[in-house]
Design an enzyme around this catalytic site. Structure first.
Site, PDB file in Angstrom:
ATOM      1  N   GLU A  46       0.820  -1.211   0.000  1.00  0.00           N
ATOM      2  CA  GLU A  46       0.000   0.000   0.000  1.00  0.00           C
ATOM      3  C   GLU A  46       0.856   1.264   0.000  1.00  0.00           C
ATOM      4  OE1 GLU A  46      -2.723  -0.540   3.266  1.00  0.00           O
ATOM      5  OE2 GLU A  46      -3.586  -2.324   2.353  1.00  0.00           O
ATOM      6  N   GLU A 135      -5.009  -8.414  -1.870  1.00  0.00           N
ATOM      7  CA  GLU A 135      -5.510  -8.411  -0.496  1.00  0.00           C
ATOM      8  C   GLU A 135      -7.023  -8.331  -0.602  1.00  0.00           C
ATOM      9  OE1 GLU A 135      -5.251  -5.237   3.065  1.00  0.00           O
ATOM     10  OE2 GLU A 135      -3.271  -5.898   2.333  1.00  0.00           O
TER      11      GLU A 135
END
Length: 190
Positions: A46, A135
């Protein structure tokens, strides 16, 4: 330490390079092609704000120099319905960029409602790579105190049948990593 974290600024660069130079050889020994379980190398997680392409490329170059030859990935978070990836193209791009997707968010208080957070379909980021749900929601955090029974219902069998199948059928996703299959802390108890 001096230097902005997650960047190539001096100070931080020396620290992350020292760490990678110790960890990467261990990972390299345990790759799938050498009989181990490692099938992908996640360069960052991220990493979308205040990004530094030279830093991202340096992480990948250090992995390759250490003998890591599995595909290098990363995952971008949380803009359901209009995915874009910081690392799909351009300087610092990885081989297989992926995205995070939490189609039910963490609305445990209303497990019967399927949220307005997008369709939950992971999109192809480039034509030359697989669709990668790096994810993908497999559970929920009880942020509002509704109770874990409601959280389990929120992402239970009905959710799984709809969202997981749609990801496979409609997008052709071939790479799915569920977040998370199991989690928790036992505070030292066996």
């Amino acid at each position: 330490m001096p230097g902005r974290a997650r960047s190539g600024e001096p100070g931080f660069r020396e620290a992350y390079r020292e760490w990678l130079d110790r960890v990467n050889p261990i990972i390299a020994r345990h790759q799938y092609g050498r009989g181990g379980p490692v099938i992908l190398y996640n360069a960052e997680n991220e990493y979308q704000v205040n990004t530094d392409a030279a830093y991202m490329q340096d992480i990948q170059d250090r992995a390759r120099a250490a003998g890591i030859d599995v595909p290098i990935t990363t995952n971008d978070c949380c803009d359901a319905g209009s995915w874009s990836s910081t690392w799909a193209t351009g300087p610092g791009a990885v081989q297989i960029p992926g995205v995070d997707d939490y189609p039910q968010s963490f609305a445990c208080d209303t497990p019967e409602e399927w949220g307005p957070w997008g369709e939950g379909l992971t999109e192809r980021l480039r034509e030359d790579i697989p669709v990668f749900a790096a994810e993908y929601q497999a559970g929920a955090i009880d942020l509002g105190g509704a109770g874990y029974d409601k959280c389990r219902k929120l992402t239970g069998p009905a959710y799984m049948k709809f969202f997981y199948k749609n990801n496979l059928i409609q997008t052709g996703a071939t790479m799915l990593s569920y977040y998370m299959g199991f989690g928790g802390t036992n505070w030292g108890w066996p």
